[in-house]
Design a protein around this motif. Structure first.
Motif, PDB file in Angstrom:
ATOM      1  N   VAL B  82       0.908  -1.148  -0.135  1.00 27.82           N
ATOM      2  CA  VAL B  82       0.164  -0.081  -0.107  1.00 27.82           C
ATOM      3  C   VAL B  82       0.837   1.269  -0.028  1.00 27.82           C
ATOM      4  O   VAL B  82       2.103   1.244   0.755  1.00 27.82           O
ATOM      5  CB  VAL B  82      -0.919   0.042   1.362  1.00 27.82           C
ATOM      6  CG1 VAL B  82      -1.863   1.221   1.232  1.00 27.82           C
ATOM      7  CG2 VAL B  82      -1.839  -1.323   1.363  1.00 27.82           C
ATOM      8  N   THR B  83       0.788   2.058  -0.927  1.00 27.59           N
ATOM      9  CA  THR B  83       1.351   3.269  -0.896  1.00 27.59           C
ATOM     10  C   THR B  83       0.513   4.507  -1.363  1.00 27.59           C
ATOM     11  O   THR B  83      -0.459   4.612  -1.597  1.00 27.59           O
ATOM     12  CB  THR B  83       2.830   2.911  -2.003  1.00 27.59           C
ATOM     13  OG1 THR B  83       3.593   4.142  -1.551  1.00 27.59           O
ATOM     14  CG2 THR B  83       2.409   2.854  -3.296  1.00 27.59           C
ATOM     15  N   ALA B  84       1.416   5.745  -1.516  1.00 27.58           N
ATOM     16  CA  ALA B  84       0.554   6.977  -2.036  1.00 27.58           C
ATOM     17  C   ALA B  84       1.544   7.807  -2.622  1.00 27.58           C
ATOM     18  O   ALA B  84       2.690   7.585  -2.848  1.00 27.58           O
ATOM     19  CB  ALA B  84       0.371   7.571  -0.925  1.00 27.58           C
ATOM     20  N   ILE B  97      -2.366   3.976  -3.407  1.00 21.33           N
ATOM     21  CA  ILE B  97      -2.402   2.663  -4.336  1.00 21.33           C
ATOM     22  C   ILE B  97      -2.253   1.397  -3.771  1.00 21.33           C
ATOM     23  O   ILE B  97      -1.562   1.178  -2.856  1.00 21.33           O
ATOM     24  CB  ILE B  97      -1.122   2.847  -5.323  1.00 21.33           C
ATOM     25  CG1 ILE B  97      -1.273   4.140  -6.047  1.00 21.33           C
ATOM     26  CG2 ILE B  97      -0.870   1.564  -6.160  1.00 21.33           C
ATOM     27  CD1 ILE B  97      -0.472   5.347  -5.876  1.00 21.33           C
ATOM     28  N   ARG B 112      -6.291   2.423  -7.248  1.00 19.00           N
ATOM     29  CA  ARG B 112      -6.076   3.731  -7.142  1.00 19.00           C
ATOM     30  C   ARG B 112      -7.371   4.315  -6.263  1.00 19.00           C
ATOM     31  O   ARG B 112      -8.443   4.221  -7.061  1.00 19.00           O
ATOM     32  CB  ARG B 112      -5.791   4.523  -8.259  1.00 19.00           C
ATOM     33  CG  ARG B 112      -4.504   3.937  -8.946  1.00 19.00           C
ATOM     34  CD  ARG B 112      -3.805   4.645 -10.181  1.00 19.00           C
ATOM     35  NE  ARG B 112      -5.020   4.873 -10.986  1.00 19.00           N
ATOM     36  CZ  ARG B 112      -4.645   5.223 -12.224  1.00 19.00           C
ATOM     37  NH1 ARG B 112      -3.343   5.590 -12.625  1.00 19.00           N
ATOM     38  NH2 ARG B 112      -5.504   5.310 -13.368  1.00 19.00           N
TER      39      ARG B 112
END
Lengths: 378, 200
Positions: B82-84, B97, B112
């Motif tokens: 999980v990232t941004a 994301i 997204r």
């Protein structure tokens, strides 16, 4: 497991039941870097634990946003510095996917050889330190002897032993040096027998068995849910390897097996990694035999500006799935670089693996997860 | 959301046209997108294929329920990450994301979800326990709150740090002078030499 039994205090309310908090690290020889573990103990049993990470945080994702695509590559060697070549391959592969660069076949073969050598080197260092943590000191010296040969090959190829910056976008920095093939072959001839020697020291050793069998057990479903990857996941019987599942470079050309464990304990993960070293040797020999002629690097513009978009590319690093998520805005610097390192997720499983075990087993479990703090903290 | 360009195709700064390259192609009749929209009308506002990768723009309020359905019905067993990303010039400046993988289909998808500066997004830790630490990291680095997360603390930066380093308005040399004065006793903020950027 053991923490389901009601504490003795339930029947004897006069005795006060206390949980002791024990701080382990950040400077502890078995944490392999600056990892702090806060243990909550009931006697010698672990009731709960919390990992405190970030001591080695250098902001590599932020730095990469402020460098060019090629300028950021050497920083990636400093993630998992035990396997710098693999980090480099994953990053360079992600940039190539985004920029649409085709790597010449010769470069692909050399990349496979170097990354598989790195896999052996990483597993050797893991085996040596893991065994030493548990008390088998001899293995450490043996493993470092063989690792030295690999570092020598890396040195003659890339000029560096640890932070190699082995690859470039489009291929290699330089063609392979004279004597590379012979030296690598000589190493492959040697390593098979040496792995048998390690097995002779450990696999049937009663102390080793009692320290690793049934320790840190995790079943396949839980292992997937908590995000384990690499040998730590395969030890639980999940036959998943990105080299087979989503082949990159030239891996689809080579024959090799994916070893898996049955019990998901520390001993099975040990067996999986030993077998992976043998399979890595098989891959190296095939790559050497089929070494194509031709260029070692594709033509790539000096200032690389990949088209706007985003890409996720992951490889099977020695410790698990190493992925790079890149966002490009069409300029010369990446807009965002996200590093999905296997150690970060593998360490997350530690709490799940340790609860119910003794303090001494924490050392075995940190070892079996094969973490590198440079990659966790980034 | 607009139908023309996918929202996460970043605009080149200064309005320059991005160089010609691969385009985001809409995915027609995709089981993931159709399944989401059947259960949560408007839940999936875009489905794209880019360099053989599948992207789905999902409504952030339904992320946890969509995740549950993806795991149970579509067999996306693993949440790999999980990232941004921070796009300060956008109306909804943050994109979270989710990197999901299905062992059964050997298929990876990226979800997204866009959210406003002060908004929170439901946590998916109940669906995928592996999301616990990466969500903490997104909170640490971007200041995005995950509602329902069991243990939302900073993970890499010190607990009493101010600022979120991976935001675009955080300078590369940004730091927290108060934290440094408090813990390291190296120098007071007033004594910081000229030209050294400090944050906040």
């Amino acid at each position: 497991m053991s923490n389901t039994a009601p504490p003795a205090a339930a029947t004897a309310p006069i005795l006060k039941e206390d949980v002791m908090v024990l701080n382990m690290g950040p400077q502890h020889p078995s944490t392999h870097g600056v990892l702090r573990v806060i243990l909550k103990l009931d006697g010698e049993k672990i009731v709960d634990l919390d990992c405190d990470i970030g001591y080695l945080h250098r902001g590599i994702e932020k730095i990469a946003e402020n460098r060019s695509y090629t300028g950021a590559a050497p920083y990636m060697d400093r993630l998992d510095y035990i396997a710098a070549v693999s980090n480099n391959l994953a990053y360079v592969g992600a940039v190539e996917k985004l920029a649409g660069v085709q790597v010449p076949p010769k470069a692909q073969h050399v990349r496979v050889i170097l990354t598989e050598l790195t896999r052996i080197a990483s597993h050797l260092l893991w085996l040596g330190t893991h065994a030493m943590d548990i008390g088998a000191l001899t293995v450490f010296l043996y493993c470092f002897r063989e690792r030295e040969d690999i570092l020598n090959i890396l040195e003659m190829t890339t000029g560096a032993r640890l932070t190699t910056n082995a690859f470039r976008v489009g291929g290699l920095a330089a063609d392979i040096p004279d004597g590379f093939v012979e030296k690598t072959r000589a190493f492959c001839d040697l390593i098979g027998g040496r792995i048998d020697e390690y097995e002779g020291l450990l696999s049937a050793n009663r102390i080793w068995l009692s320290r690793t069998r049934g320790i840190g057990v995790i079943n396949a479903g839980d292992a997937v849910a908590i995000g384990l990857s690499g040998p730590s996941l395969r030890g639980s019987g999940v036959k998943w390897d990105l080299r087979k599942a989503q082949p990159y470079e030239a891996y689809s050309k080579f024959e090799f097996d994916i070893p898996t464990g049955a019990n998901g304990d520390t001993y099975d993960r040990y067996l999986v990694r030993l077998e992976e070293m043998r399979q890595a040797k098989r891959i190296i020999l095939q790559a050497l035999d089929g070494m194509p002629e031709g260029d070692f690097r594709a033509k790539v513009p000096r200032v690389l500006k990949p088209p706007a978009g985003e890409v996720y590319h992951s490889i099977e690093a020695p410790k698990g799935e190493l992925g790079f998520y890149l966002v490009s805005d069409g300029s010369a610097n990446p807009y965002r670089v996200r590093i999905k390192g296997p150690s970060f997720f593998n360490l997350q499983a530690m709490r799940r693996l340790c609860i119910g075990h003794f303090v001494a087993d924490v050392v075995a479990i940190i070892g079996t997860l094969d973490i590198v703090l440079g990659e966790i903290d980034r | 959301m607009n139908d023309q360009a996918p929202s996460t195709q970043p605009q080149a700064p200064g309005g320059d046209a991005a160089p010609a390259g691969p385009r985001y192609e809409p995915l027609a009749q995709n089981p993931v997108a159709d399944g989401i929209n059947q259960r949560w009308p408007g839940g999936c506002t875009g489905a794209w294929s880019f360099l053989d990768q599948w992207f789905f723009d999902v409504a952030k309020d339904h992320v946890a329920e969509i995740g549950q359905w993806l795991r149970d019905e579509m067999r996306f067993d693993m949440c790999a990450d999980v990232t941004a990303v921070h796009y300060p010039e956008r109306e909804s400046p943050f994109t979270v994301i989710y990197n999901l993988y299905s062992f059964a289909d050997n298929r990876r998808i990226l979800l997204r979800a866009e959210l406003a500066a002060d908004a929170a997004i439901p946590s998916v830790t109940a669906v995928w326990p592996s999301a616990a630490w990466p969500e903490r990291e997104v909170f640490d680095m971007f200041g995005i709150r995950f509602s329902g997360h069991p243990d939302l603390r900073r993970i890499l930066m010190p607990e009493d740090w101010t600022g979120h380093p991976l935001r675009k308005d955080y300078d590369i040399r940004g730091r927290d002078p108060q934290w440094i004065a408090r813990h390291l006793e190296l120098r007071t903020p007033a004594a910081a030499p000229e030209g050294e950027a400090s944050h906040e």
